[in-house]
Design a protein around this motif. Structure first.
Motif, mmCIF file in Angstrom:
data_model
loop_
_atom_site.group_PDB
_atom_site.id
_atom_site.type_symbol
_atom_site.label_atom_id
_atom_site.label_comp_id
_atom_site.label_asym_id
_atom_site.label_seq_id
_atom_site.Cartn_x
_atom_site.Cartn_y
_atom_site.Cartn_z
ATOM 1 N N GLN A 19 0.834 -1.193 0.000
ATOM 2 C CA GLN A 19 0.000 0.000 0.000
ATOM 3 C C GLN A 19 0.878 1.257 0.000
ATOM 4 O O GLN A 19 1.726 1.416 0.866
ATOM 5 C CB GLN A 19 -0.900 0.025 1.245
ATOM 6 N N ILE A 20 0.694 2.110 -0.997
ATOM 7 C CA ILE A 20 1.267 3.460 -0.999
ATOM 8 C C ILE A 20 0.079 4.382 -1.227
ATOM 9 O O ILE A 20 -0.335 4.611 -2.354
ATOM 10 C CB ILE A 20 2.345 3.645 -2.077
ATOM 11 N N ARG A 21 -0.497 4.864 -0.141
ATOM 12 C CA ARG A 21 -1.806 5.502 -0.212
ATOM 13 C C ARG A 21 -1.722 6.952 -0.678
ATOM 14 O O ARG A 21 -0.879 7.723 -0.242
ATOM 15 C CB ARG A 21 -2.496 5.435 1.150
ATOM 16 N N SER A 22 -2.630 7.295 -1.563
ATOM 17 C CA SER A 22 -2.777 8.663 -2.039
ATOM 18 C C SER A 22 -3.944 9.333 -1.331
ATOM 19 O O SER A 22 -4.976 8.693 -1.074
ATOM 20 C CB SER A 22 -3.031 8.671 -3.552
ATOM 21 N N LYS A 23 -3.800 10.611 -1.008
ATOM 22 C CA LYS A 23 -4.884 11.378 -0.407
ATOM 23 C C LYS A 23 -5.808 11.986 -1.462
ATOM 24 O O LYS A 23 -6.820 12.613 -1.114
ATOM 25 C CB LYS A 23 -4.313 12.485 0.482
ATOM 26 N N ASN A 51 4.429 6.528 -5.751
ATOM 27 C CA ASN A 51 4.989 7.572 -4.882
ATOM 28 C C ASN A 51 4.567 8.963 -5.340
ATOM 29 O O ASN A 51 4.370 9.857 -4.503
ATOM 30 C CB ASN A 51 6.517 7.463 -4.861
ATOM 31 N N TRP A 52 4.433 9.153 -6.637
ATOM 32 C CA TRP A 52 3.962 10.451 -7.131
ATOM 33 C C TRP A 52 2.509 10.685 -6.704
ATOM 34 O O TRP A 52 2.149 11.778 -6.286
ATOM 35 C CB TRP A 52 4.105 10.536 -8.643
ATOM 36 N N PHE A 53 1.683 9.647 -6.804
ATOM 37 C CA PHE A 53 0.290 9.790 -6.378
ATOM 38 C C PHE A 53 0.211 10.156 -4.885
ATOM 39 O O PHE A 53 -0.716 10.848 -4.464
ATOM 40 C CB PHE A 53 -0.493 8.494 -6.616
ATOM 41 N N ASN A 58 1.689 16.507 -5.470
ATOM 42 C CA ASN A 58 0.657 16.095 -6.422
ATOM 43 C C ASN A 58 -0.703 16.268 -5.750
ATOM 44 O O ASN A 58 -1.016 15.580 -4.786
ATOM 45 C CB ASN A 58 0.866 14.640 -6.839
ATOM 46 N N THR A 59 -1.509 17.147 -6.275
ATOM 47 C CA THR A 59 -2.800 17.434 -5.630
ATOM 48 C C THR A 59 -3.992 17.084 -6.505
ATOM 49 O O THR A 59 -5.137 17.322 -6.108
ATOM 50 C CB THR A 59 -2.896 18.930 -5.270
ATOM 51 N N ALA A 83 -11.093 7.543 -7.344
ATOM 52 C CA ALA A 83 -9.731 7.981 -7.637
ATOM 53 C C ALA A 83 -9.767 8.981 -8.786
ATOM 54 O O ALA A 83 -10.681 8.957 -9.616
ATOM 55 C CB ALA A 83 -8.848 6.788 -7.992
ATOM 56 N N TRP A 84 -8.767 9.823 -8.854
ATOM 57 C CA TRP A 84 -8.734 10.883 -9.866
ATOM 58 C C TRP A 84 -7.816 10.450 -11.015
ATOM 59 O O TRP A 84 -6.682 10.920 -11.133
ATOM 60 C CB TRP A 84 -8.255 12.186 -9.243
#
Length: 280
Positions: A19-23, A51-53, A58-59, A83-84
């Motif tokens: 898991q590499i969670r994006s906000k 990692n970029w997400f 990254n917004t 997700a965007w």
């Protein structure tokens, strides 16, 4: 790999995948997602994209998962959340696919750059695993002759198949599309190196299915039935969205089909691009 989904988290043999969670999420889906959108990252490793997400810089972008070239999957957004990944997009009567679909990013450079020493990625690194093809919407550089695209390794393809099968066990997934289907002017992913016809057959079909091997044309503006496999062949007929066809042959991404009339009887035979055929 034995994938399953529990509370929106992908597990492999009952263990959560990395898991590499994006906000960058839009909260819970308003209704269960029925569509899967396939993307390529246009980049290096799956971890670099994940990692970029997750980056504070990254917004405005994310995806539910990123799949590496060896088939390793990293999850970035819970499958129960928006997700965007789609951006401005339309499919049939749906405007804005983010709130209706699950986004899968596949680590792949996409269109490559040609040179005296072969094909290279955006970072100038030589890529040897190449598919020569023309994007059906036109290549990103505006050309309409074959260029190099990074191929998708079989391990990566099979992991994507297994993932979407697991998604279908939980969500009412009925369609699989590319980013280039829902935003054809802006996007070229997953591109011609991704065998969407084979992918849909693997995910949506099964050997336990019983019934005719038919398909349905899925193209809101209609689809040209041609005399041969390629856009240089004459148009026989414009097939309306929803037309039923019977596949009888294949040549690369092109399918030879017999068109079925309203009564289910065979009429004309010709060729269509398989990307626009939903195989039952």
């Amino acid at each position: 790999m034995v994938y399953a989904i529990k509370n929106g988290i992908l597990t492999d043999s009952n263990n959560p995948v990395r898991q590499i969670r994006s906000k960058n999420t839009g909260g819970a889906f308003p209704t269960p997602p029925k569509i899967v959108v396939i993307h390529f990252t246009a980049g290096g490793s799956a971890a670099s994209s994940a990692n970029w997400f997750a980056s504070k810089d990254n917004t405005n972008s994310s995806a539910h998962v990123v799949i590496d070239r060896d088939g390793t999957i990293i999850q970035c957004v819970n499958f129960g959340e928006v997700a965007w990944h789609a951006g401005k997009s339309t499919w049939r009567d749906i405007v804005g696919l983010n709130r209706h679909s699950i986004g899968i990013e596949i680590a792949n450079w996409g269109a490559l750059r040609g040179g005296a020493n072969g094909w290279s990625n955006a970072a100038g690194q030589r890529i040897d695993n190449v598919v020569m093809a023309v994007h059906r919407n036109g290549n990103p550089d505006g050309s309409r002759t074959p260029i190099g695209w990074e191929a998708y390794p079989e391990a990566q393809f099979e992991a994507t198949v297994a993932l979407v099968r697991a998604l279908r066990a939980v969500y009412p997934i009925a369609e699989i599309v590319g980013h280039d289907d829902i935003a054809p002017v802006r996007k070229s992913d997953p591109g011609p190196a991704f065998d969407m016809v084979r992918f849909r057959q693997r995910v949506l079909g099964g050997r336990d299915d019983d019934g005719p091997n038919t398909g349905v044309i899925r193209s809101p503006g209609g689809l040209n039935l041609r005399s041969g496999p390629g856009t240089n062949n004459a148009v026989v007929q414009l097939l309306a969205d929803g037309t039923k066809v019977l596949p009888i042959g294949a040549n690369g991404s092109w399918l030879e089909v017999t068109v079925l009339d309203a009564a289910g009887k065979p009429s004309k035979t010709g060729w269509v691009h398989g990307h626009y055929v939903d195989l039952d």
